[in-house]
Motif scaffolding. Structure first.
Motif, PDB file in Angstrom:
ATOM      1  N   PRO A 193     -66.284 -76.982  16.325  1.00  0.00           N
ATOM      2  CA  PRO A 193     -66.003 -77.258  14.906  1.00  0.00           C
ATOM      3  C   PRO A 193     -67.341 -77.350  14.160  1.00  0.00           C
ATOM      4  O   PRO A 193     -68.241 -78.037  14.641  1.00  0.00           O
ATOM      5  CB  PRO A 193     -65.323 -78.634  14.953  1.00  0.00           C
ATOM      6  CG  PRO A 193     -64.896 -78.838  16.382  1.00  0.00           C
ATOM      7  CD  PRO A 193     -65.871 -78.081  17.216  1.00  0.00           C
ATOM      8  N   PRO A 201     -57.608 -67.304  16.528  1.00  0.00           N
ATOM      9  CA  PRO A 201     -58.855 -66.596  16.834  1.00  0.00           C
ATOM     10  C   PRO A 201     -59.274 -65.706  15.663  1.00  0.00           C
ATOM     11  O   PRO A 201     -58.448 -65.029  15.060  1.00  0.00           O
ATOM     12  CB  PRO A 201     -58.495 -65.730  18.045  1.00  0.00           C
ATOM     13  CG  PRO A 201     -57.295 -66.362  18.641  1.00  0.00           C
ATOM     14  CD  PRO A 201     -56.553 -66.997  17.505  1.00  0.00           C
ATOM     15  N   ASN A 229     -67.609 -72.072  20.472  1.00  0.00           N
ATOM     16  CA  ASN A 229     -67.364 -71.964  19.036  1.00  0.00           C
ATOM     17  C   ASN A 229     -66.850 -73.341  18.626  1.00  0.00           C
ATOM     18  O   ASN A 229     -65.653 -73.579  18.574  1.00  0.00           O
ATOM     19  CB  ASN A 229     -66.321 -70.874  18.757  1.00  0.00           C
ATOM     20  CG  ASN A 229     -65.908 -70.845  17.294  1.00  0.00           C
ATOM     21  OD1 ASN A 229     -66.590 -71.397  16.433  1.00  0.00           O
ATOM     22  ND2 ASN A 229     -64.780 -70.219  17.009  1.00  0.00           N
ATOM     23  N   ALA A 262     -59.224 -81.135  13.778  1.00  0.00           N
ATOM     24  CA  ALA A 262     -60.185 -81.328  14.882  1.00  0.00           C
ATOM     25  C   ALA A 262     -60.855 -80.018  15.287  1.00  0.00           C
ATOM     26  O   ALA A 262     -61.878 -80.034  15.954  1.00  0.00           O
ATOM     27  CB  ALA A 262     -59.486 -81.938  16.084  1.00  0.00           C
ATOM     28  N   ALA A 263     -60.287 -78.887  14.893  1.00  0.00           N
ATOM     29  CA  ALA A 263     -60.890 -77.594  15.232  1.00  0.00           C
ATOM     30  C   ALA A 263     -61.953 -77.195  14.207  1.00  0.00           C
ATOM     31  O   ALA A 263     -62.707 -76.251  14.425  1.00  0.00           O
ATOM     32  CB  ALA A 263     -59.811 -76.517  15.299  1.00  0.00           C
ATOM     33  N   SER A 277     -60.398 -82.125  28.483  1.00  0.00           N
ATOM     34  CA  SER A 277     -61.360 -83.246  28.442  1.00  0.00           C
ATOM     35  C   SER A 277     -62.134 -83.205  27.129  1.00  0.00           C
ATOM     36  O   SER A 277     -62.093 -82.208  26.400  1.00  0.00           O
ATOM     37  CB  SER A 277     -62.350 -83.116  29.598  1.00  0.00           C
ATOM     38  OG  SER A 277     -62.936 -81.832  29.572  1.00  0.00           O
ATOM     39  N   ASP A 278     -62.872 -84.278  26.889  1.00  0.00           N
ATOM     40  CA  ASP A 278     -63.766 -84.331  25.733  1.00  0.00           C
ATOM     41  C   ASP A 278     -65.134 -83.825  26.196  1.00  0.00           C
ATOM     42  O   ASP A 278     -65.657 -84.316  27.202  1.00  0.00           O
ATOM     43  CB  ASP A 278     -63.872 -85.792  25.275  1.00  0.00           C
ATOM     44  CG  ASP A 278     -64.614 -85.919  23.961  1.00  0.00           C
ATOM     45  OD1 ASP A 278     -65.623 -85.217  23.777  1.00  0.00           O
ATOM     46  OD2 ASP A 278     -64.179 -86.725  23.120  1.00  0.00           O
ATOM     47  N   TYR A 310     -71.498 -81.177  16.469  1.00  0.00           N
ATOM     48  CA  TYR A 310     -71.242 -80.644  17.818  1.00  0.00           C
ATOM     49  C   TYR A 310     -72.415 -79.834  18.364  1.00  0.00           C
ATOM     50  O   TYR A 310     -72.589 -79.756  19.573  1.00  0.00           O
ATOM     51  CB  TYR A 310     -69.930 -79.839  17.856  1.00  0.00           C
ATOM     52  CG  TYR A 310     -68.757 -80.780  18.006  1.00  0.00           C
ATOM     53  CD1 TYR A 310     -68.481 -81.371  19.238  1.00  0.00           C
ATOM     54  CD2 TYR A 310     -67.963 -81.127  16.919  1.00  0.00           C
ATOM     55  CE1 TYR A 310     -67.446 -82.272  19.387  1.00  0.00           C
ATOM     56  CE2 TYR A 310     -66.921 -82.031  17.064  1.00  0.00           C
ATOM     57  CZ  TYR A 310     -66.666 -82.597  18.294  1.00  0.00           C
ATOM     58  OH  TYR A 310     -65.651 -83.502  18.444  1.00  0.00           O
ATOM     59  N   ALA A 324     -53.675 -77.697  21.771  1.00  0.00           N
ATOM     60  CA  ALA A 324     -54.453 -76.467  21.979  1.00  0.00           C
ATOM     61  C   ALA A 324     -54.467 -76.098  23.466  1.00  0.00           C
ATOM     62  O   ALA A 324     -54.337 -74.921  23.832  1.00  0.00           O
ATOM     63  CB  ALA A 324     -55.878 -76.663  21.462  1.00  0.00           C
ATOM     64  N   SER A 340     -57.857 -81.052  22.897  1.00  0.00           N
ATOM     65  CA  SER A 340     -56.585 -81.306  22.219  1.00  0.00           C
ATOM     66  C   SER A 340     -55.423 -80.866  23.127  1.00  0.00           C
ATOM     67  O   SER A 340     -55.372 -79.708  23.550  1.00  0.00           O
ATOM     68  CB  SER A 340     -56.558 -80.521  20.898  1.00  0.00           C
ATOM     69  OG  SER A 340     -55.260 -80.033  20.643  1.00  0.00           O
ATOM     70  N   CYS A 390     -64.811 -76.183  23.909  1.00  0.00           N
ATOM     71  CA  CYS A 390     -63.992 -76.082  22.690  1.00  0.00           C
ATOM     72  C   CYS A 390     -63.170 -74.799  22.727  1.00  0.00           C
ATOM     73  O   CYS A 390     -63.151 -74.018  21.773  1.00  0.00           O
ATOM     74  CB  CYS A 390     -64.859 -76.089  21.437  1.00  0.00           C
ATOM     75  SG  CYS A 390     -65.871 -77.542  21.255  1.00  0.00           S
ATOM     76  N   SER A 391     -62.447 -74.582  23.799  1.00  0.00           N
ATOM     77  CA  SER A 391     -61.852 -73.272  24.087  1.00  0.00           C
ATOM     78  C   SER A 391     -60.653 -72.904  23.210  1.00  0.00           C
ATOM     79  O   SER A 391     -60.345 -71.724  23.047  1.00  0.00           O
ATOM     80  CB  SER A 391     -61.470 -73.221  25.568  1.00  0.00           C
ATOM     81  OG  SER A 391     -61.398 -71.906  25.979  1.00  0.00           O
TER      82      SER A 391
END
Ligand SMILES: C[S@@+](CC[C@H](N)C(=O)[O-])C[C@H]1O[C@@H](n2cnc3c(N)ncnc32)[C@H](O)[C@@H]1O
Length: 278
Positions: free
Chosen positions: A183, A87, A181, A203-204, A164-165, A214, A144, A141, A116-117
């Motif tokens: 990528p 973070p 937030n 991926a982040a 999930s995606d 995104y 994550a 992910s 995207c947590s």
């Protein structure tokens, strides 16, 4: 390390660490003693060996936060490690803006969706500071997601996690606020990143060729899931505000507001879902 006492061990750490702040953090992490309290008590072989290993890894660019295993965000603790983005203080701007919108939204128990947590830092900080919100934290992910689960537990908050995606995610009820937030680093910036960032998951960070992938995906997919008048707040990279505002207008979002971070850089784009359908 050759130190005999804790005081000497701290002095050796100070000489080897990149900054005195980092020396203090690593020293306290290993010994449980604050630098000011480092005295003539003996330093144990285990402490010396552990600090030596950590300093070596830090010297090779491995992030301090991963070495410590925990990092603070919005004055709350978060477990961090390989596989999850650390973070950033800049992201507190997103939480500030979201909390301000929630306070003026005339909805008793607003549905908030954090896409995207990652560690869950945004979702958990919102829930902690606005307990009436029904917060869902969505992440794709598995590594994550594992940190997200640990951080919900650590902070004792009622946040619903979802693995999930986001490109396939459908929220079960209309949403009052989407925060994210995502990528957002464009490919051409990858070679200029700090060595530490190279240890964080690709991926982040990877926002596609132009960094905007995104923002387009979220605006399109969540237009229909946000209620009319609902808020969409997204963190952006430096200089992306006009492109993101254009994407939002193209998808019939309105009332666009920019929020600056502590360095005066526009970091968050806030918008409202117009009643107009795409
Ligand atoms: C920039 S990080 C943000 C993490 C956290 N919200 C924060 O602010 O520290 C982006 C996150 O999005 C996740 N992500 C990437 N693509 C995704 C997708 N298609 N669906 C859901 N999450 C995704 C990554 O795994 C990463 O955890």
């Amino acid at each position: 390390m050759v130190a005999e006492t804790l005081k000497e061990l701290y002095e050796e750490t100070l000489a080897a660490a990149p900054t005195s702040f980092e020396a203090g953090e690593l020293f306290t992490h290993v010994t449980g003693v604050k630098p000011l309290d480092a005295d003539a008590r003996p330093a144990t072989p285990e402490q010396k060996e552990k600090l030596e290993t950590l300093l070596k890894r830090r010297g090779a660019g491995y992030p301090l936060q991963y070495l410590l295993g925990e990092w603070e965000f919005y004055s709350l603790p978060f477990k961090v490690g390989p596989g999850v983005l650390i973070p950033r203080q800049d992201t507190e701007t997103l939480v500030d803006a979201a909390l301000n919108v929630l306070k003026t939204m005339d909805v008793p128990t607003p549905q908030v969706l954090d896409l995207c947590s990652g560690t869950g830092c945004v979702a958990i900080a919102i829930k902690h500071n606005f307990p009436a919100a029904q917060v869902t934290a969505q992440e794709f992910s598995p590594e994550a997601y594992n940190y997200l689960l640990q951080n919900i537990e650590l902070n004792q908050v009622d946040v619903t996690p979802h693995l999930s995606d986001l490109r396939e995610y459908t929220h079960p009820v209309p949403v009052d606020m989407v925060v994210s937030n995502p990528p957002y680093i464009p490919h051409y910036q990858f070679r200029d990143l700090q060595v530490e960032v190279g240890y964080e998951p690709l991926a982040a960070l990877d926002g596609g060729e132009d960094g905007l992938y995104y923002f387009r995906a979220i605006a399109r997919r969540f237009k229909e899931q946000l209620r009319p008048g609902g808020a969409l707040l997204m963190e952006i990279g430096m200089g992306q505000e006009e492109d993101v505002a254009t994407i939002l207008r193209e998808n019939h979002f309105e009332d666009i507001v920019f929020h600056k971070d502590l360095n005066g850089i526009i970091r968050v784009v806030e918008s409202r879902n117009s009643a107009k359908r795409a």
